[in-house]
Scaffold this motif. Sequence first.
Motif, PDB file in Angstrom:
ATOM      1  N   THR A 217     -30.419  23.591  -0.192  1.00 53.69           N
ATOM      2  CA  THR A 217     -29.092  23.934   0.165  1.00 53.69           C
ATOM      3  C   THR A 217     -29.286  25.191   1.423  1.00 53.69           C
ATOM      4  O   THR A 217     -28.737  24.979   2.227  1.00 53.69           O
ATOM      5  CB  THR A 217     -28.276  24.420  -0.734  1.00 53.69           C
ATOM      6  OG1 THR A 217     -28.735  25.361  -1.593  1.00 53.69           O
ATOM      7  CG2 THR A 217     -27.759  23.057  -1.885  1.00 53.69           C
TER       8      THR A 217
ATOM      9  N   GLY B  33     -30.575  23.303   4.609  1.00 54.37           N
ATOM     10  CA  GLY B  33     -29.784  22.532   4.942  1.00 54.37           C
ATOM     11  C   GLY B  33     -28.671  23.415   5.855  1.00 54.37           C
ATOM     12  O   GLY B  33     -28.381  22.837   7.005  1.00 54.37           O
ATOM     13  N   VAL B  34     -28.110  24.201   5.124  1.00 57.49           N
ATOM     14  CA  VAL B  34     -27.184  25.029   5.657  1.00 57.49           C
ATOM     15  C   VAL B  34     -27.599  25.929   6.682  1.00 57.49           C
ATOM     16  O   VAL B  34     -26.905  25.936   7.907  1.00 57.49           O
ATOM     17  CB  VAL B  34     -26.277  25.999   4.650  1.00 57.49           C
ATOM     18  CG1 VAL B  34     -25.378  26.834   5.364  1.00 57.49           C
ATOM     19  CG2 VAL B  34     -25.528  24.844   3.815  1.00 57.49           C
TER      20      VAL B  34
ATOM     21  N   TYR C 133     -28.043  23.546   9.875  1.00 58.03           N
ATOM     22  CA  TYR C 133     -26.641  23.117  10.142  1.00 58.03           C
ATOM     23  C   TYR C 133     -26.095  24.289  11.093  1.00 58.03           C
ATOM     24  O   TYR C 133     -25.578  24.039  11.969  1.00 58.03           O
ATOM     25  CB  TYR C 133     -25.811  22.671   8.948  1.00 58.03           C
ATOM     26  CG  TYR C 133     -24.666  21.744   9.479  1.00 58.03           C
ATOM     27  CD1 TYR C 133     -24.624  20.450   9.491  1.00 58.03           C
ATOM     28  CD2 TYR C 133     -23.609  22.394   9.606  1.00 58.03           C
ATOM     29  CE1 TYR C 133     -23.735  19.718   9.733  1.00 58.03           C
ATOM     30  CE2 TYR C 133     -22.255  21.989  10.032  1.00 58.03           C
ATOM     31  CZ  TYR C 133     -22.276  20.350  10.207  1.00 58.03           C
ATOM     32  OH  TYR C 133     -21.168  19.758  10.516  1.00 58.03           O
ATOM     33  N   THR C 134     -26.106  25.643  10.351  1.00 66.70           N
ATOM     34  CA  THR C 134     -25.596  26.583  11.253  1.00 66.70           C
ATOM     35  C   THR C 134     -26.071  26.893  12.572  1.00 66.70           C
ATOM     36  O   THR C 134     -25.555  27.036  13.413  1.00 66.70           O
ATOM     37  CB  THR C 134     -25.724  27.786  10.177  1.00 66.70           C
ATOM     38  OG1 THR C 134     -25.019  27.480   8.946  1.00 66.70           O
ATOM     39  CG2 THR C 134     -25.084  29.041  10.759  1.00 66.70           C
TER      40      THR C 134
ATOM     41  N   GLY D 243     -22.361  33.841   2.307  1.00 65.87           N
ATOM     42  CA  GLY D 243     -22.319  32.345   1.675  1.00 65.87           C
ATOM     43  C   GLY D 243     -23.306  32.018   0.990  1.00 65.87           C
ATOM     44  O   GLY D 243     -24.195  32.804   0.554  1.00 65.87           O
ATOM     45  N   ILE D 244     -23.886  30.692   1.133  1.00 66.52           N
ATOM     46  CA  ILE D 244     -24.990  30.251   0.538  1.00 66.52           C
ATOM     47  C   ILE D 244     -26.471  30.888   1.035  1.00 66.52           C
ATOM     48  O   ILE D 244     -27.225  30.700   0.365  1.00 66.52           O
ATOM     49  CB  ILE D 244     -24.862  28.625   0.414  1.00 66.52           C
ATOM     50  CG1 ILE D 244     -26.004  28.067  -0.650  1.00 66.52           C
ATOM     51  CG2 ILE D 244     -25.287  27.941   1.854  1.00 66.52           C
ATOM     52  CD1 ILE D 244     -25.511  28.304  -2.126  1.00 66.52           C
ATOM     53  N   LEU D 245     -26.260  31.032   2.505  1.00 63.55           N
ATOM     54  CA  LEU D 245     -27.462  31.605   2.885  1.00 63.55           C
ATOM     55  C   LEU D 245     -27.613  32.979   2.377  1.00 63.55           C
ATOM     56  O   LEU D 245     -28.928  33.424   2.474  1.00 63.55           O
ATOM     57  CB  LEU D 245     -27.197  31.940   4.392  1.00 63.55           C
ATOM     58  CG  LEU D 245     -26.873  30.525   5.447  1.00 63.55           C
ATOM     59  CD1 LEU D 245     -26.597  30.832   6.776  1.00 63.55           C
ATOM     60  CD2 LEU D 245     -28.126  29.674   5.129  1.00 63.55           C
TER      61      LEU D 245
END
Length: 114
Positions: free
Chosen positions: A11, A14-15, A18-19, A83-85
């Motif tokens: 995740t 991936g993020v 994408y970011t 966030g998830i980062l």
Amino acid sequence: MRAFRFFLLITFIGVLGYTVMVGNRYGWNLLAVFFGDLAKLNWPGQFNLDFMCHLMLSGLWIAWRHHFSPKGLLLGLLGLFGGILVLAPYLYVASIQAKGDINELFLGKIRANN
């Protein structure tokens, strides 16, 4: 625990990827877009509101896990805005420090030992 750590790694990668692609294509002015969609009262705005509440809960949990100490408050703020980062690496490291103990991972060392 291996599967969980693998999920966190995937995740995060991936993020992050994408970011970077979206930021390079559309610019890095995320907050104007984010709050602009909220102000329009449309479905992207609804998603952003839901997501913002999730981020606030995540940040509060991180701060709570650290007993609202200065370090915990800082990590919570980072979680809110990152966030998830932020959350994925945080949980990855915390899972290693907890040696796979799920109670310690989610409650923190002090609460898990009480």
